[in-house]
Write a protein that holds these residues in place. Structure first.
Motif, short mmCIF file in Angstrom:
data_model
loop_
_atom_site.label_atom_id
_atom_site.label_comp_id
_atom_site.label_asym_id
_atom_site.label_seq_id
_atom_site.Cartn_x
_atom_site.Cartn_y
_atom_site.Cartn_z
N MET A 149 18.15 -18.80 -6.83
CA MET A 149 18.84 -17.30 -6.73
C MET A 149 19.20 -17.07 -8.35
O MET A 149 18.81 -15.94 -8.86
CB MET A 149 20.02 -17.24 -5.92
CG MET A 149 19.77 -17.34 -4.52
SD MET A 149 18.97 -15.88 -3.81
CE MET A 149 20.34 -14.92 -3.90
N SER A 150 19.96 -17.96 -9.04
CA SER A 150 20.23 -17.65 -10.32
C SER A 150 19.24 -17.36 -11.41
O SER A 150 19.26 -16.53 -12.07
CB SER A 150 21.27 -18.72 -10.87
OG SER A 150 21.47 -18.63 -12.09
N ARG A 151 18.24 -18.46 -11.37
CA ARG A 151 17.21 -18.02 -12.01
C ARG A 151 16.27 -16.77 -11.86
O ARG A 151 15.56 -16.54 -12.84
CB ARG A 151 16.30 -19.53 -11.98
CG ARG A 151 17.01 -20.74 -12.53
CD ARG A 151 15.98 -21.88 -12.56
NE ARG A 151 14.92 -21.79 -13.37
CZ ARG A 151 14.01 -22.92 -13.62
NH1 ARG A 151 14.16 -23.81 -13.30
NH2 ARG A 151 13.02 -22.49 -14.42
N SER A 152 15.99 -16.46 -10.70
CA SER A 152 15.17 -15.42 -10.37
C SER A 152 15.92 -14.08 -10.66
O SER A 152 15.54 -13.28 -11.06
CB SER A 152 15.09 -15.50 -8.88
OG SER A 152 14.25 -16.53 -8.31
N MET A 153 17.41 -14.29 -10.44
CA MET A 153 17.91 -12.73 -10.66
C MET A 153 18.13 -12.72 -12.10
O MET A 153 18.16 -11.63 -12.67
CB MET A 153 19.29 -12.87 -10.26
CG MET A 153 19.65 -13.14 -8.67
SD MET A 153 19.07 -11.92 -7.68
CE MET A 153 20.52 -10.80 -7.72
N ASN A 154 18.10 -13.53 -12.97
CA ASN A 154 18.04 -13.54 -14.50
C ASN A 154 16.82 -13.32 -15.10
O ASN A 154 16.39 -12.90 -16.08
CB ASN A 154 18.70 -14.64 -15.15
CG ASN A 154 19.96 -14.92 -14.97
OD1 ASN A 154 20.87 -13.85 -14.94
ND2 ASN A 154 20.62 -16.12 -14.80
N TYR A 155 15.53 -13.37 -14.08
CA TYR A 155 14.39 -13.33 -14.73
C TYR A 155 13.47 -11.99 -14.03
O TYR A 155 12.79 -11.42 -15.02
CB TYR A 155 13.43 -14.55 -14.08
CG TYR A 155 11.91 -14.43 -14.42
CD1 TYR A 155 11.45 -14.18 -15.87
CD2 TYR A 155 10.95 -14.07 -13.48
CE1 TYR A 155 10.04 -14.21 -15.94
CE2 TYR A 155 9.88 -13.95 -13.51
CZ TYR A 155 9.02 -13.92 -14.84
OH TYR A 155 7.84 -13.74 -15.26
N LEU A 156 13.65 -11.60 -12.89
CA LEU A 156 12.94 -10.39 -12.32
C LEU A 156 12.99 -9.46 -13.02
O LEU A 156 14.14 -8.76 -13.30
CB LEU A 156 13.39 -10.47 -10.81
CG LEU A 156 13.11 -11.61 -9.84
CD1 LEU A 156 13.52 -11.34 -8.62
CD2 LEU A 156 11.56 -11.77 -9.71
N PRO A 157 11.91 -8.79 -13.38
CA PRO A 157 11.90 -7.32 -14.11
C PRO A 157 12.59 -6.25 -13.50
O PRO A 157 13.25 -5.33 -14.22
CB PRO A 157 10.26 -7.01 -14.29
CG PRO A 157 9.74 -7.97 -13.26
CD PRO A 157 10.66 -8.78 -12.87
N GLU A 158 12.68 -6.12 -11.99
CA GLU A 158 13.36 -5.12 -11.51
C GLU A 158 14.78 -5.06 -11.91
O GLU A 158 15.20 -3.77 -12.16
CB GLU A 158 13.31 -5.32 -9.79
CG GLU A 158 12.01 -4.94 -9.27
CD GLU A 158 11.18 -6.68 -9.30
OE1 GLU A 158 11.50 -7.33 -9.93
OE2 GLU A 158 10.39 -6.64 -8.52
N LEU A 159 15.43 -6.09 -12.24
CA LEU A 159 17.02 -6.12 -12.52
C LEU A 159 17.08 -5.75 -13.99
O LEU A 159 17.93 -4.93 -14.23
CB LEU A 159 17.54 -7.12 -12.14
CG LEU A 159 17.75 -7.59 -10.66
CD1 LEU A 159 18.29 -9.04 -10.51
CD2 LEU A 159 18.61 -6.58 -9.99
N LYS A 160 16.18 -6.06 -14.76
CA LYS A 160 16.15 -5.91 -16.31
C LYS A 160 15.63 -4.20 -16.21
O LYS A 160 16.50 -3.68 -17.09
CB LYS A 160 14.90 -6.27 -17.08
CG LYS A 160 15.01 -7.97 -16.86
CD LYS A 160 16.36 -8.52 -17.55
CE LYS A 160 16.27 -10.15 -17.61
NZ LYS A 160 17.31 -10.41 -18.33
N ILE A 161 15.04 -3.55 -15.47
CA ILE A 161 14.84 -2.12 -15.56
C ILE A 161 16.09 -1.49 -15.16
O ILE A 161 16.45 -0.37 -15.66
CB ILE A 161 13.90 -1.92 -14.60
CG1 ILE A 161 12.38 -2.33 -14.89
CG2 ILE A 161 13.67 -0.07 -14.46
CD1 ILE A 161 11.15 -2.14 -14.13
#
Length: 294
Positions: free
Chosen positions: A100-112
């Motif tokens: 969860m931690s790695r995905s939440m820091n990586y996924l582009p949807e959250l960066k947007i």
């Protein structure tokens, strides 16, 4: 999957051929009925056609892949299949919290969504700047030329030089009558910040739910693969036992063919479970930002 299946089918057809040859000898000496011998012949023929059908599937799959990659159909390509070491490593699934931690820091949807909040915050600052006076500086230079001065023998270069004019100006703007408009614009910008923050939280919750569900799906796919592998080994051992018994006349051809059918059905389930798990596991790596490697 079809290439793996082909290897198993080639082993099975070899056994089928041996069974048919043994059945022929047993039929000649009267140990089995002609109907049993015919069934062994039919099974051998069926196993041979299964191999041909699998080869056709493989060629169709290659053609589909080449079309997806916009590759010339005549180009030779080789598929890299995961070896035993890769499969064993794939069984090591990280803890859910780490995933969860790695995905939440990586996924582009959250960066947007984070960038949308930053943009909205800058918009607030820009609107608030309209509360304060603004001072602007301007400067200029000009000259002129008149061809009527040619009669006095004053050249154009001299005219341009003596006609130079410079100016410098300061402009101070004080927003006295626009404060209500500015206040409204600031409030609107602040609302957009709140909307961006709410949108980010909503996206985080949605992605978090999806990741948790997908993680459970990967665990389920892993269990299916391990169970299917154990069952495949059991059915294979049982089929080999019946093959040995048939050689010495302990079981009928019907029993042998039934066990072979059961083994092939379980083998197909194993292949499906194996590559479904490999796919699900690799997608999990992609979500965590881990490059796909075999």
């Amino acid at each position: 999957m079809n290439e793996d299946m082909l290897e198993y089918q080639q082993k099975v057809v070899k056994s089928s051929q041996e069974q048919m040859e043994q059945g022929e000898q047993q039929f000649k000496v009267g140990k089995i009925l002609e109907s049993e011998y015919k069934m062994l012949q039919a099974q051998y023929t069926s196993d041979r056609f299964n191999i041909e059908n699998t080869k056709i599937k493989i060629q169709n799959n290659y053609l589909t892949l080449k079309n997806l990659l916009a590759i010339d159909p005549a180009t030779e390509i080789t598929i890299v299949r995961p070896d035993s070491a890769t499969l064993f490593k794939s069984l090591e699934i990280p803890e859910m919290q780490e995933m969860m931690s790695r995905s939440m820091n990586y996924l582009p949807e959250l960066k947007i969504k984070e960038n949308a909040i930053t943009d909205a915050e800058y918009s607030v600052k820009l609107q608030k700047a309209n509360y304060y006076p603004s001072l602007s500086l301007n400067a200029g230079i000009s000259t002129g030329y008149n061809n009527t001065n040619l009669a006095t023998n004053v050249g154009w270069g001299t005219q341009l030089w003596h006609g130079l004019g410079e100016n410098v100006g300061l402009n101070l703007s004080i927003p006295i009558y626009q404060r209500s408009t500015v206040r409204h614009n600031v409030q609107q910008a602040q609302l957009r910040v709140q909307q961006a923050e709410l949108s980010q939280k909503e996206t985080e919750h949605q992605i978090s739910r999806e990741l948790q569900q997908y993680y459970m799906d990967v665990l389920s796919a892993q269990n299916d693969y391990l169970v299917a592998e154990a069952q495949k080994d059991a059915y294979e051992a049982n089929y080999n036992t019946y093959n040995f018994k048939f050689k010495y006349g302990s079981v009928t051809a019907v029993d042998l063919i039934q066990q072979q059918t059961n083994y092939l059905n379980q083998l197909n389930k194993y292949m499906q479970a194996k590559y479904s798990f490999v796919l699900e596991r690799k997608i999990l790596d992609v979500m965590m930002g881990i490059p796909v490697k075999f």
